[in-house]
Write an enzyme that holds these catalytic residues in place. Structure first.
Site, PDB file in Angstrom:
ATOM      1  N   LYS A  75       0.878  -1.180   0.075  1.00 27.98           N
ATOM      2  CA  LYS A  75      -0.193  -0.003  -0.120  1.00 27.98           C
ATOM      3  C   LYS A  75       0.798   1.404  -0.114  1.00 27.98           C
ATOM      4  CE  LYS A  75      -3.938   1.587   2.824  1.00 27.98           C
ATOM      5  NZ  LYS A  75      -4.789   1.148   3.767  1.00 27.98           N
ATOM      6  N   SER A 151      -9.424   0.493   3.069  1.00 30.46           N
ATOM      7  CA  SER A 151      -8.787   1.384   2.124  1.00 30.46           C
ATOM      8  C   SER A 151      -7.463   0.931   1.593  1.00 30.46           C
ATOM      9  CB  SER A 151      -8.202   2.565   3.016  1.00 30.46           C
ATOM     10  OG  SER A 151      -7.286   2.209   4.270  1.00 30.46           O
ATOM     11  N   SER A 175      -9.524  -1.753   7.314  1.00 28.57           N
ATOM     12  CA  SER A 175      -8.983  -1.562   5.765  1.00 28.57           C
ATOM     13  C   SER A 175      -8.255  -2.736   5.296  1.00 28.57           C
ATOM     14  CB  SER A 175      -8.232  -0.355   5.776  1.00 28.57           C
ATOM     15  OG  SER A 175      -9.220   0.880   6.033  1.00 28.57           O
TER      16      SER A 175
END
Lengths: 467, 64
Positions: A75, A151, A175
């Protein structure tokens, strides 16, 4: 190779049947062939990856590297040396390049893994859909018209698309578990404080966790094991010895006391989520149902703590350049900056109260089962959902069932089930396997048992190459 | 409940200037936070339920 597990790739590289250079090249080709459809990556680090792969191939310790030649991605809130850490934002493009890689990236690379890129996310991790205005939406590899979840949407989508076998993400309110559920991958949110966050961009420091995604439980546990260990630069990181879970997977669910979570966790779930939980319960042979007290207040506490910390973190940018925030997050961050301290302090107290009550439940149980999301992946752009007779905002609702659990830092594995939604049988949905603090081994063992039964799996999405 | 007076005062105190466009969204999301705060404030707690969030003193690095 795109469906190969990390474990299989590493074994092949260690034994000389293939090379890290070949493994990385195949991953780069798969990314090039599929990312136009999925949009999981915000940076592909081909040159760095090829150099690192050559390092692995030439390394005298290669035959002992547990992730020899395994491509992985993170990420884009993880620091990557020489790149600005974007955290899904436009604003951070102006920040100084990271001086070195995040601790977890270094821990994987020292075992032979090769970082191939950075992955899309909701801006500053504030969202559950990865419909990022600056970098585009990450699309669900199993249905490109639907959200990937967030996310850490890029992290789940890259694994589901067969681009890499392992990715890393973060989980403040769900997330990791939400995108794992919607994209049909395994995901682990470890105990709060288990893995150091050093070198990652924070969202809400009281709640932020880091963890892996994978297409098998063995890969998930291996990545987790190799990232364990204290780090003094993260004050929340527990000074605990490494407690490997991989050697315990073969024990399966034997001897573990398992129950389904009732109340909030069934009321706020649609039929496909309940069907997935019931299938897991049946597979594990449990009919026990338990309720946790005051779950709605626990979820509210997580919401308020996140708001207070996130708003304060971004206050200076909100003052100077609010319109450079993603329209999806801007007004929420502005509102959060105004949250009074009394709410945040009370939310922390509620959180501790809830943790003490839930600890009592784990005196007689080892693993609790709940849906990871209320439903399968909504279409991109969906604004509203009806859950439990209420019209609720779709994006925020994806975290209804994960927030109360991360609020008190419990370890959770999300496992993917298929065919639970009769109107969209191609879509997966995740089930949370929740354990007491520091008992990641319990949820991973149950996940391994379910995988061995064939109840859960994480197949690569059938994407058309080069489309 | 109308939070507009609080929003204006708190924003001014923090040095946040809200545009008309932003203000609508801020009112919506502050209202959402306020509804969460009602839940959080509604749990009866005692002084014994004080938060366990503890500051950890940082020792100086010692050169080996």
């Amino acid at each position: 190779m795109n469906a190969s597990s990390a474990t299989a790739i590493a074994a092949s590289v260690r034994e000389g049947r293939t090379t890290a250079t070949d493994s990385v090249q195949q991953a780069l080709q798969r990314i090039a062939a599929t990312d136009g459809q999925v949009n999981a990556f915000t940076s592909v680090l081909a040159e760095r990856a090829q150099k690192r792969a050559q390092w692995v191939d030439a390394h005298p310790r290669r035959e002992r590297m547990k992730l020899a030649g395994v491509p992985f991605a993170v990420k884009n809130l993880f620091d990557i040396a020489a790149l600005p850490t974007l955290a899904g934002s436009k604003i951070e493009r102006d920040s100084a390049p990271a001086a070195r890689d995040a601790v977890l990236v270094r821990r994987l690379e020292v075992e032979g893994a090769v970082l191939v890129g950075a992955l899309n996310m909701d801006e500053y991790a504030y969202g559950f859909s990865t419909e990022n205005t600056h970098y585009g939406a990450t699309r669900n590899p199993h249905d490109l018209t639907r959200i990937s979840g967030g996310s850490s949407g890029g992290s789940a989508a890259a694994v589901a698309a067969g681009q890499v076998p392992i990715t890393l993400g973060s989980d403040t309110n769900g997330s990791i578990r939400v995108p794992a559920s919607l994209c049909g991958t395994f995901g682990l949110k470890p105990t709060f404080g288990r893995l150091p966050r050093t070198g990652s961009y924070p969202f809400s420091a009281s709640l932020d966790h880091l963890g892996p995604f994978a297409r098998s439980v063995a890969d998930l546990a291996l990545a987790y094991d190799l990232m364990q260990g204290p780090d003094t630069q993260d004050p929340a990181c527990a000074q605990r010895d490494i407690e490997p879970a991989s050697p315990l997977l073969e024990r399966g669910a034997a001897g573990l006391r398992v129950a389904v979570l009732g109340g909030w966790f069934r009321e706020m779930a649609l039929a496909e989520a309940l069907a997935a939980v019931d299938a897991v319960a049946q597979g594990l042979g449990t009919t026990r149902l338990v309720e946790l007290p005051e779950v709605a207040r626990a979820r509210a506490a997580a919401f308020i703590v996140t708001a207070g910390e996130g708003g304060a973190l971004h206050l200076e940018d909100l003052k100077k350049r609010a319109n450079d925030f993603d329209p999806m997050t801007r007004d929420r961050f502005l509102a959060n900056a105004l949250v009074p301290a009394a709410w945040v302090v009370q939310a922390q107290r509620v959180r501790h109260w809830f943790a003490r009550r839930v600890a009592r439940v784990f005196e007689t149980l080892d693993v609790l089962i709940a849906p990871a999301t209320p439903c399968t992946a909504p279409l991109i752009g969906t604004e509203w959902l009806e859950i439990n007779g209420q019209r609720l905002p779709s994006r925020a609702s994806m975290g209804l069932l994960t927030q109360p659990i991360s609020c008190i830092g419990l370890p959770v594995v999300s496992v993917p089930l298929w065919g639970m939604n009769p109107t969209a049988p191609q879509l997966p949905i995740g089930v949370q396997l929740i354990a007491a603090p520091w008992r990641e081994d319990h949820c991973l063992r149950v996940a391994a048992a379910l995988e061995a039964m064939g109840l859960c799996s994480a197949p690569v999405a059938p994407l058309a190459a080069g489309a | 409940m109308d939070h507009s007076a609080y929003i204006d005062a708190a924003a001014a105190t923090l040095g946040l200037s809200l545009t008309q466009e932003q203000r609508k969204g801020v009112a919506l999301y502050f209202g959402l936070a306020a509804s969460m705060a009602v839940l959080v404030q509604g749990l009866p707690l005692t002084p014994a339920d004080e938060s366990g969030n503890v500051f950890v003193p940082v020792a100086p690095r010692v050169d080996e």
